[in-house]
Design a protein around this motif. Structure first.
Motif, PDB file in Angstrom:
ATOM      1  N   ARG A   7       0.836  -1.213   0.000  1.00  0.00           N
ATOM      2  CA  ARG A   7       0.000   0.000   0.000  1.00  0.00           C
ATOM      3  C   ARG A   7       0.868   1.259   0.000  1.00  0.00           C
ATOM      4  NH1 ARG A   7      -3.215   2.302   4.861  1.00  0.00           N
ATOM      5  NH2 ARG A   7      -4.378   3.955   3.857  1.00  0.00           N
ATOM      6  N   SER A   8       1.893   1.290   0.841  1.00  0.00           N
ATOM      7  CA  SER A   8       2.789   2.441   0.914  1.00  0.00           C
ATOM      8  C   SER A   8       3.537   2.641  -0.399  1.00  0.00           C
ATOM      9  CB  SER A   8       3.796   2.266   2.054  1.00  0.00           C
ATOM     10  OG  SER A   8       3.142   2.234   3.294  1.00  0.00           O
ATOM     11  N   ALA A   9       3.980   1.551  -0.987  1.00  0.00           N
ATOM     12  CA  ALA A   9       4.694   1.636  -2.260  1.00  0.00           C
ATOM     13  C   ALA A   9       3.802   2.229  -3.348  1.00  0.00           C
ATOM     14  CB  ALA A   9       5.206   0.256  -2.665  1.00  0.00           C
ATOM     15  N   TRP A  10       2.547   1.805  -3.383  1.00  0.00           N
ATOM     16  CA  TRP A  10       1.609   2.338  -4.384  1.00  0.00           C
ATOM     17  C   TRP A  10       1.305   3.809  -4.143  1.00  0.00           C
ATOM     18  CZ3 TRP A  10       0.519   0.831  -9.034  1.00  0.00           C
ATOM     19  CH2 TRP A  10       0.689  -0.513  -9.377  1.00  0.00           C
ATOM     20  N   ILE A  11       1.159   4.196  -2.889  1.00  0.00           N
ATOM     21  CA  ILE A  11       0.931   5.615  -2.580  1.00  0.00           C
ATOM     22  C   ILE A  11       2.115   6.439  -3.058  1.00  0.00           C
ATOM     23  CG2 ILE A  11       0.721   7.308  -0.712  1.00  0.00           C
ATOM     24  CD1 ILE A  11      -0.913   5.176   0.830  1.00  0.00           C
ATOM     25  N   LEU A  12       3.321   5.963  -2.771  1.00  0.00           N
ATOM     26  CA  LEU A  12       4.520   6.667  -3.244  1.00  0.00           C
ATOM     27  C   LEU A  12       4.549   6.764  -4.765  1.00  0.00           C
ATOM     28  CD1 LEU A  12       7.563   5.430  -1.101  1.00  0.00           C
ATOM     29  CD2 LEU A  12       6.599   7.725  -1.231  1.00  0.00           C
ATOM     30  N   LEU A  13       4.188   5.687  -5.425  1.00  0.00           N
ATOM     31  CA  LEU A  13       4.214   5.674  -6.885  1.00  0.00           C
ATOM     32  C   LEU A  13       3.193   6.654  -7.465  1.00  0.00           C
ATOM     33  CD1 LEU A  13       5.267   4.581  -9.547  1.00  0.00           C
ATOM     34  CD2 LEU A  13       3.652   2.685  -9.322  1.00  0.00           C
ATOM     35  N   ILE A  14       1.971   6.599  -6.991  1.00  0.00           N
ATOM     36  CA  ILE A  14       0.917   7.472  -7.525  1.00  0.00           C
ATOM     37  C   ILE A  14       1.234   8.939  -7.226  1.00  0.00           C
ATOM     38  CG2 ILE A  14      -1.520   8.097  -7.291  1.00  0.00           C
ATOM     39  CD1 ILE A  14      -1.985   5.006  -6.832  1.00  0.00           C
ATOM     40  N   ALA A  15       1.642   9.224  -5.995  1.00  0.00           N
ATOM     41  CA  ALA A  15       1.987  10.601  -5.636  1.00  0.00           C
ATOM     42  C   ALA A  15       3.202  11.081  -6.417  1.00  0.00           C
ATOM     43  CB  ALA A  15       2.234  10.710  -4.134  1.00  0.00           C
ATOM     44  N   GLY A  16       4.202  10.219  -6.538  1.00  0.00           N
ATOM     45  CA  GLY A  16       5.395  10.585  -7.294  1.00  0.00           C
ATOM     46  C   GLY A  16       5.088  10.872  -8.755  1.00  0.00           C
ATOM     47  N   PRO A 136       3.701  16.329   1.129  1.00  0.00           N
ATOM     48  CA  PRO A 136       3.481  15.911   2.525  1.00  0.00           C
ATOM     49  C   PRO A 136       2.997  14.466   2.655  1.00  0.00           C
ATOM     50  CG  PRO A 136       2.531  18.079   2.157  1.00  0.00           C
ATOM     51  CD  PRO A 136       2.940  17.554   0.811  1.00  0.00           C
ATOM     52  N   ILE A 137       2.207  14.012   1.692  1.00  0.00           N
ATOM     53  CA  ILE A 137       1.751  12.613   1.718  1.00  0.00           C
ATOM     54  C   ILE A 137       2.943  11.678   1.567  1.00  0.00           C
ATOM     55  CG2 ILE A 137       0.436  10.869   0.437  1.00  0.00           C
ATOM     56  CD1 ILE A 137      -1.559  13.153  -0.252  1.00  0.00           C
ATOM     57  N   MET A 138       3.807  12.002   0.626  1.00  0.00           N
ATOM     58  CA  MET A 138       4.993  11.167   0.420  1.00  0.00           C
ATOM     59  C   MET A 138       5.878  11.168   1.661  1.00  0.00           C
ATOM     60  SD  MET A 138       5.876  12.169  -3.538  1.00  0.00           S
ATOM     61  CE  MET A 138       7.212  10.976  -3.704  1.00  0.00           C
ATOM     62  N   LEU A 139       6.032  12.339   2.286  1.00  0.00           N
ATOM     63  CA  LEU A 139       6.841  12.417   3.508  1.00  0.00           C
ATOM     64  C   LEU A 139       6.233  11.563   4.618  1.00  0.00           C
ATOM     65  CD1 LEU A 139       9.248  13.578   5.047  1.00  0.00           C
ATOM     66  CD2 LEU A 139       7.796  15.533   5.639  1.00  0.00           C
ATOM     67  N   ALA A 140       4.920  11.572   4.753  1.00  0.00           N
ATOM     68  CA  ALA A 140       4.258  10.765   5.786  1.00  0.00           C
ATOM     69  C   ALA A 140       4.504   9.275   5.551  1.00  0.00           C
ATOM     70  CB  ALA A 140       2.763  11.063   5.811  1.00  0.00           C
ATOM     71  N   VAL A 141       4.419   8.846   4.295  1.00  0.00           N
ATOM     72  CA  VAL A 141       4.635   7.435   3.975  1.00  0.00           C
ATOM     73  C   VAL A 141       6.079   7.028   4.264  1.00  0.00           C
ATOM     74  CG1 VAL A 141       4.729   5.771   2.072  1.00  0.00           C
ATOM     75  CG2 VAL A 141       2.766   7.297   2.289  1.00  0.00           C
ATOM     76  N   VAL A 142       7.025   7.857   3.845  1.00  0.00           N
ATOM     77  CA  VAL A 142       8.440   7.521   4.053  1.00  0.00           C
ATOM     78  C   VAL A 142       8.811   7.642   5.532  1.00  0.00           C
ATOM     79  CG1 VAL A 142      10.817   8.134   3.431  1.00  0.00           C
ATOM     80  CG2 VAL A 142       9.048   8.112   1.678  1.00  0.00           C
ATOM     81  N   THR A 143       8.177   8.545   6.263  1.00  0.00           N
ATOM     82  CA  THR A 143       8.411   8.646   7.706  1.00  0.00           C
ATOM     83  C   THR A 143       8.039   7.333   8.391  1.00  0.00           C
ATOM     84  OG1 THR A 143       8.094  11.040   7.741  1.00  0.00           O
ATOM     85  CG2 THR A 143       7.735   9.879   9.822  1.00  0.00           C
ATOM     86  N   ASP A 144       6.906   6.777   8.018  1.00  0.00           N
ATOM     87  CA  ASP A 144       6.497   5.493   8.578  1.00  0.00           C
ATOM     88  C   ASP A 144       7.476   4.392   8.167  1.00  0.00           C
ATOM     89  OD1 ASP A 144       4.832   3.623   9.953  1.00  0.00           O
ATOM     90  OD2 ASP A 144       3.994   3.023   8.024  1.00  0.00           O
ATOM     91  N   GLN A 145       7.888   4.420   6.926  1.00  0.00           N
ATOM     92  CA  GLN A 145       8.815   3.406   6.417  1.00  0.00           C
ATOM     93  C   GLN A 145      10.141   3.455   7.179  1.00  0.00           C
ATOM     94  OE1 GLN A 145       8.066   1.052   4.327  1.00  0.00           O
ATOM     95  NE2 GLN A 145      10.109   0.207   4.335  1.00  0.00           N
ATOM     96  N   LEU A 146      10.619   4.677   7.427  1.00  0.00           N
ATOM     97  CA  LEU A 146      11.927   4.848   8.057  1.00  0.00           C
ATOM     98  C   LEU A 146      11.881   4.693   9.573  1.00  0.00           C
ATOM     99  CD1 LEU A 146      14.918   5.568   7.594  1.00  0.00           C
ATOM    100  CD2 LEU A 146      14.261   7.975   7.787  1.00  0.00           C
ATOM    101  N   PHE A 147      10.866   5.276  10.199  1.00  0.00           N
ATOM    102  CA  PHE A 147      10.828   5.327  11.666  1.00  0.00           C
ATOM    103  C   PHE A 147       9.696   4.508  12.281  1.00  0.00           C
ATOM    104  CE2 PHE A 147      12.499   9.607  10.367  1.00  0.00           C
ATOM    105  CZ  PHE A 147      13.810   9.386  10.756  1.00  0.00           C
ATOM    106  N   GLY A 148       9.021   3.688  11.507  1.00  0.00           N
ATOM    107  CA  GLY A 148       7.861   2.937  11.989  1.00  0.00           C
ATOM    108  C   GLY A 148       8.139   2.021  13.159  1.00  0.00           C
ATOM    109  N   ARG A 149       9.367   1.585  13.293  1.00  0.00           N
ATOM    110  CA  ARG A 149       9.715   0.671  14.391  1.00  0.00           C
ATOM    111  C   ARG A 149      10.406   1.396  15.544  1.00  0.00           C
ATOM    112  NH1 ARG A 149      11.018  -1.064   9.649  1.00  0.00           N
ATOM    113  NH2 ARG A 149       9.953  -2.791   8.691  1.00  0.00           N
ATOM    114  N   ALA A 150      10.496   2.717  15.447  1.00  0.00           N
ATOM    115  CA  ALA A 150      11.201   3.510  16.456  1.00  0.00           C
ATOM    116  C   ALA A 150      10.388   3.604  17.741  1.00  0.00           C
ATOM    117  CB  ALA A 150      11.470   4.912  15.907  1.00  0.00           C
ATOM    118  N   THR A 151      11.059   4.038  18.798  1.00  0.00           N
ATOM    119  CA  THR A 151      10.403   4.274  20.075  1.00  0.00           C
ATOM    120  C   THR A 151      10.667   5.718  20.482  1.00  0.00           C
ATOM    121  OG1 THR A 151      12.355   3.532  21.272  1.00  0.00           O
ATOM    122  CG2 THR A 151      10.656   1.887  20.831  1.00  0.00           C
TER     123      THR A 151
END
Length: 188
Positions: A7-16, A136-151
């Motif tokens: 889902r995230s990959a598709w959002i990035l693709l469509i937004a990009g 901003p949508i792309m940043l939100a998706v990549v933020t989750d991708q990069l920091f999704g496992r952070a604490t």
């Protein structure tokens, strides 16, 4: 290697792709304006939505070349990454970090351009607003991708990322309305 959820990959693709198309279209319009100063760009719709007046300012080429070229290159990179992510490829964390940093810098540049459009140029570019919307949508998706496992604090940012996107939109819409309220109200 970290693979993006489908889902995230598709959002990035469509937004990009939306950002890339807007950037390419604006670049073509800009070169037509270079070749013919009397050319009226397709995105010049009314006194407020008038990218022709935006393109003729020094802010439209702040680094010495038309700003949309930055979008053409940046969104080409994002689309390439998104296509590979849709295909299931994973990337190292530093790679996602590079994309995230590029998007953060893009948001900073967009905020500067929004200010310039509203308070210096006094016009809005519809194609630019596409970029203002999807980055901003792309940043939100990549933020989750990069920091999704952070604490800790990073986890809070990940959990609130869509709220930040909505807040960004709300602030921009409010500023646009307030700046051009006499025009908008004259339409009714």
């Amino acid at each position: 290697m970290i693979a993006a959820p489908v889902r995230s990959a598709w959002i990035l693709l469509i937004a990009g792709l939306a950002g890339w198309i807007a950037s390419v279209t604006l670049t073509v319009e800009r070169f037509k304006l270079f070749m013919n100063p009397d050319y009226k760009p397709s995105c010049s719709i009314n006194p407020v939505l008038a990218c022709g007046s935006v393109m003729s300012t020094h802010q439209a080429a702040i680094f010495g070349f038309p700003n949309p070229l930055i979008g053409v290159v940046g969104f080409s990179v994002a689309v390439t990454i998104a296509v590979l992510a849709v295909a299931g490829s994973g990337f190292p964390q530093w790679f996602w970090g590079g994309l995230w940093l590029g998007l953060v810098l893009g948001i900073g540049f967009i905020c500067w351009l929004i200010f310039q459009s509203l308070y210096r140029i006094n016009a809005l570019c519809p194609y630019c607003m596409v970029v203002w919307t999807i980055t901003p949508i792309m940043l939100a998706v990549v933020t989750d991708q990069l920091f999704g496992r952070a604490t800790g604090p990073l986890r809070v940012i990940v959990e609130w990322r869509w709220t930040f996107v909505v807040l960004f939109y709300a602030v921009v819409l409010l500023l646009v309305f307030l700046r051009f309220q006499s025009y908008w109200l004259s339409l009714f």
